[in-house]
Design a protein around this motif. Structure first.
Motif, PDB file in Angstrom:
ATOM      1  N   MET A   1      -7.835 -24.740  -0.566  1.00  0.00           N
ATOM      2  CA  MET A   1      -7.569 -23.359  -0.160  1.00  0.00           C
ATOM      3  C   MET A   1      -6.439 -23.319   0.853  1.00  0.00           C
ATOM      4  N   ASP A   2      -5.605 -22.262   0.776  1.00  0.00           N
ATOM      5  CA  ASP A   2      -4.527 -22.106   1.735  1.00  0.00           C
ATOM      6  C   ASP A   2      -4.327 -20.632   2.022  1.00  0.00           C
ATOM      7  N   THR A   3      -3.288 -20.296   2.768  1.00  0.00           N
ATOM      8  CA  THR A   3      -3.038 -18.898   3.115  1.00  0.00           C
ATOM      9  C   THR A   3      -1.929 -18.308   2.258  1.00  0.00           C
ATOM     10  N   ASN A   4      -1.641 -18.945   1.128  1.00  0.00           N
ATOM     11  CA  ASN A   4      -0.502 -18.528   0.323  1.00  0.00           C
ATOM     12  C   ASN A   4      -0.752 -17.287  -0.506  1.00  0.00           C
ATOM     13  N   HIS A   5      -1.994 -16.871  -0.647  1.00  0.00           N
ATOM     14  CA  HIS A   5      -2.293 -15.698  -1.455  1.00  0.00           C
ATOM     15  C   HIS A   5      -2.042 -14.448  -0.618  1.00  0.00           C
ATOM     16  N   VAL A   6      -0.889 -13.860  -0.833  1.00  0.00           N
ATOM     17  CA  VAL A   6      -0.467 -12.677  -0.093  1.00  0.00           C
ATOM     18  C   VAL A   6      -0.232 -11.546  -1.092  1.00  0.00           C
ATOM     19  N   TYR A   7      -0.764 -10.379  -0.788  1.00  0.00           N
ATOM     20  CA  TYR A   7      -0.651  -9.231  -1.678  1.00  0.00           C
ATOM     21  C   TYR A   7      -0.088  -8.046  -0.907  1.00  0.00           C
ATOM     22  N   ARG A   8       0.456  -7.115  -1.659  1.00  0.00           N
ATOM     23  CA  ARG A   8       0.872  -5.838  -1.079  1.00  0.00           C
ATOM     24  C   ARG A   8       0.107  -4.722  -1.763  1.00  0.00           C
ATOM     25  N   VAL A   9      -0.434  -3.851  -0.944  1.00  0.00           N
ATOM     26  CA  VAL A   9      -1.049  -2.616  -1.416  1.00  0.00           C
ATOM     27  C   VAL A   9      -0.247  -1.497  -0.786  1.00  0.00           C
ATOM     28  N   GLY A  10       0.671  -0.935  -1.551  1.00  0.00           N
ATOM     29  CA  GLY A  10       1.596   0.021  -0.970  1.00  0.00           C
ATOM     30  C   GLY A  10       2.431  -0.637   0.104  1.00  0.00           C
ATOM     31  N   GLU A  11       2.316  -0.141   1.323  1.00  0.00           N
ATOM     32  CA  GLU A  11       3.084  -0.682   2.446  1.00  0.00           C
ATOM     33  C   GLU A  11       2.287  -1.667   3.286  1.00  0.00           C
ATOM     34  N   VAL A  12       1.108  -2.034   2.843  1.00  0.00           N
ATOM     35  CA  VAL A  12       0.219  -2.919   3.608  1.00  0.00           C
ATOM     36  C   VAL A  12       0.244  -4.317   2.997  1.00  0.00           C
ATOM     37  N   THR A  13       0.390  -5.327   3.843  1.00  0.00           N
ATOM     38  CA  THR A  13       0.310  -6.718   3.416  1.00  0.00           C
ATOM     39  C   THR A  13      -1.114  -7.229   3.626  1.00  0.00           C
ATOM     40  N   VAL A  14      -1.651  -7.889   2.616  1.00  0.00           N
ATOM     41  CA  VAL A  14      -3.007  -8.434   2.689  1.00  0.00           C
ATOM     42  C   VAL A  14      -2.941  -9.938   2.436  1.00  0.00           C
ATOM     43  N   HIS A 208     -27.511  -5.350  -0.436  1.00  0.00           N
ATOM     44  CA  HIS A 208     -27.403  -6.764  -0.074  1.00  0.00           C
ATOM     45  C   HIS A 208     -27.877  -6.949   1.353  1.00  0.00           C
ATOM     46  N   SER A 209     -27.463  -6.052   2.224  1.00  0.00           N
ATOM     47  CA  SER A 209     -27.998  -5.991   3.580  1.00  0.00           C
ATOM     48  C   SER A 209     -28.323  -4.543   3.885  1.00  0.00           C
ATOM     49  N   ILE A 210     -28.970  -4.325   4.998  1.00  0.00           N
ATOM     50  CA  ILE A 210     -29.510  -2.999   5.296  1.00  0.00           C
ATOM     51  C   ILE A 210     -28.420  -1.950   5.479  1.00  0.00           C
ATOM     52  N   GLY A 211     -27.247  -2.355   5.964  1.00  0.00           N
ATOM     53  CA  GLY A 211     -26.202  -1.370   6.228  1.00  0.00           C
ATOM     54  C   GLY A 211     -24.820  -1.828   5.827  1.00  0.00           C
ATOM     55  N   GLN A 212     -24.726  -2.612   4.758  1.00  0.00           N
ATOM     56  CA  GLN A 212     -23.418  -3.111   4.329  1.00  0.00           C
ATOM     57  C   GLN A 212     -22.473  -1.946   4.027  1.00  0.00           C
ATOM     58  N   MET A 213     -21.193  -2.167   4.311  1.00  0.00           N
ATOM     59  CA  MET A 213     -20.195  -1.150   3.986  1.00  0.00           C
ATOM     60  C   MET A 213     -18.995  -1.795   3.317  1.00  0.00           C
ATOM     61  N   ALA A 214     -18.328  -1.009   2.469  1.00  0.00           N
ATOM     62  CA  ALA A 214     -17.112  -1.434   1.791  1.00  0.00           C
ATOM     63  C   ALA A 214     -15.923  -0.753   2.462  1.00  0.00           C
ATOM     64  N   VAL A 215     -14.779  -1.432   2.403  1.00  0.00           N
ATOM     65  CA  VAL A 215     -13.562  -0.932   3.039  1.00  0.00           C
ATOM     66  C   VAL A 215     -12.581  -0.546   1.941  1.00  0.00           C
ATOM     67  N   CYS A 216     -12.164   0.709   1.955  1.00  0.00           N
ATOM     68  CA  CYS A 216     -11.173   1.180   1.000  1.00  0.00           C
ATOM     69  C   CYS A 216      -9.825   1.296   1.691  1.00  0.00           C
ATOM     70  N   LEU A 217      -8.808   0.721   1.074  1.00  0.00           N
ATOM     71  CA  LEU A 217      -7.440   0.787   1.580  1.00  0.00           C
ATOM     72  C   LEU A 217      -6.600   1.609   0.606  1.00  0.00           C
ATOM     73  N   THR A 218      -5.902   2.612   1.131  1.00  0.00           N
ATOM     74  CA  THR A 218      -5.001   3.438   0.337  1.00  0.00           C
ATOM     75  C   THR A 218      -3.638   3.453   1.005  1.00  0.00           C
ATOM     76  N   SER A 219      -2.602   3.115   0.227  1.00  0.00           N
ATOM     77  CA  SER A 219      -1.245   3.099   0.774  1.00  0.00           C
ATOM     78  C   SER A 219      -0.241   3.214  -0.360  1.00  0.00           C
ATOM     79  N   GLY A 220       0.719   4.109  -0.198  1.00  0.00           N
ATOM     80  CA  GLY A 220       1.790   4.226  -1.183  1.00  0.00           C
ATOM     81  C   GLY A 220       1.313   4.509  -2.584  1.00  0.00           C
ATOM     82  N   GLY A 221       0.219   5.248  -2.721  1.00  0.00           N
ATOM     83  CA  GLY A 221      -0.306   5.563  -4.030  1.00  0.00           C
ATOM     84  C   GLY A 221      -1.114   4.461  -4.674  1.00  0.00           C
ATOM     85  N   GLU A 222      -1.348   3.368  -3.965  1.00  0.00           N
ATOM     86  CA  GLU A 222      -2.154   2.262  -4.480  1.00  0.00           C
ATOM     87  C   GLU A 222      -3.452   2.159  -3.696  1.00  0.00           C
ATOM     88  N   GLU A 223      -4.472   1.564  -4.335  1.00  0.00           N
ATOM     89  CA  GLU A 223      -5.780   1.448  -3.691  1.00  0.00           C
ATOM     90  C   GLU A 223      -6.333   0.035  -3.824  1.00  0.00           C
TER      91      GLU A 223
END
Length: 296
Positions: A1-14, A208-223
């Motif tokens: 495993m490494d840190t090479n997997h980089v993605y863009r969601v609109g203007e956000v780098t992940v 899965h847990s009592i209060g798990q939450m999901a994170v939605c990212l929206t940027s530049g028309g992408e999700e």
């Protein structure tokens, strides 16, 4: 495993910052409803990247997602952590991983982090919240606001909920969550799908847990959707009725998983998983009444 997997969601780098590869779980253990015929049907994508060549163990990862927006540096979950007493999970006990070096390789130092969003408070999602300094647990990210759900905080901070069966979860809370609360760095919320930060919304996905939450990212028309442990392995895209052995409320976990799959398929959103192998990222499409997974 490494840190090479980089993605863009609109203007956000992940960026994925890895911590561990897990390869000790058999599919029969991870999924009590496991049907061996699944391997024959899906062998092409399962082996060897997501299941070993002997077809006896599945592969899973533990990692953090780093989001770099114009305004903020955000971590989603913090892995297992170093130096933590986890004798009930030998693979996670007193780790000495180079996680912070990997985080730095991704261009982020602890002081740069503005928010740490915790999908839930299980052992492999909160460990790097804190680090051992002169015998005491201190927040790893000194300038960050740690965000997690009110129901999780209420459950794990209430001594009345302590039982012999769940004592380990309270140990996790004491060394990895309570110190950030005591430091005044916690923001405890009730996720409702409303925008929390610009382009960041938090949705309840309990089960899965009592209060798990999901994170939605929206940027530049992408999700994109960061789903926590709503799914542990791509197997569940094809078999959403299969809960993992770690799900605390089985019926609710299935409801939340179906919600996530519908969201991903209907909105053409990228899914950033907490434990999938390979890139850990992909898309869900619908074929009739079924779903299909494709790594990106």
């Amino acid at each position: 495993m490494d840190t090479n997997h980089v993605y863009r969601v609109g203007e956000v780098t992940v960026t994925r910052v890895p911590e561990l590869i897990l390869d000790s779980n058999t599919p029969e253990y991870l999924y009590p409803q496991w049907d061996p015929s699944f391997i024959q049907e899906h062998e092409k994508w399962l082996v060897p990247e997501n299941m070993d060549r002997a077809r006896t163990h599945v592969f899973q990862y533990i990692h953090t997602w780093v989001l770099r927006t114009k305004q903020h540096t955000i971590l989603i979950d913090t892995g297992a952590g170093n130096d933590k007493e986890r004798i009930w999970i030998p693979r996670l006990n007193r780790l000495k991983s180079p996680y912070l070096k990997r985080l730095k390789a991704a261009g982020v130092t602890p002081a740069m982090v503005d928010y740490v969003i915790l999908t839930h408070l299980h052992v492999d999602h909160v460990g790097w919240n804190t680090q051992l300094v002169d015998g005491a647990w201190e927040p790893t990210f000194p300038n960050a606001t740690y965000v997690f759900s009110k129901s999780e905080q209420k459950h794990y901070s209430d001594p009345e909920n302590y039982t012999v069966n769940n004592r380990v979860k309270f140990i996790i809370y004491e060394d990895s969550v309570r110190p950030v609360v005591q430091a005044g760095q916690a923001e405890i919320i009730e996720p409702d799908g409303a925008e929390f930060l610009e382009g960041i919304s938090l949705y309840p996905v309990p089960g899965h847990s009592i209060g798990q939450m999901a994170v939605c990212l929206t940027s530049g028309g992408e999700e994109a959707l960061f789903g926590g442990d709503v799914m542990h392995h791509p197997i569940q895209v094809y078999r959403p009725e299969w809960n993992s052995v770690y799900c605390e409320d089985a019926p609710q976990a299935r409801v939340s998983r179906r919600w996530a799959l519908d969201y991903l398929a209907d909105r053409h959103a990228l899914f950033f998983s907490s434990h999938f192998a390979e890139t850990s990222v992909g898309r869900v499409t619908r074929t009739g009444d079924h779903f299909v997974w494709q790594f990106c």
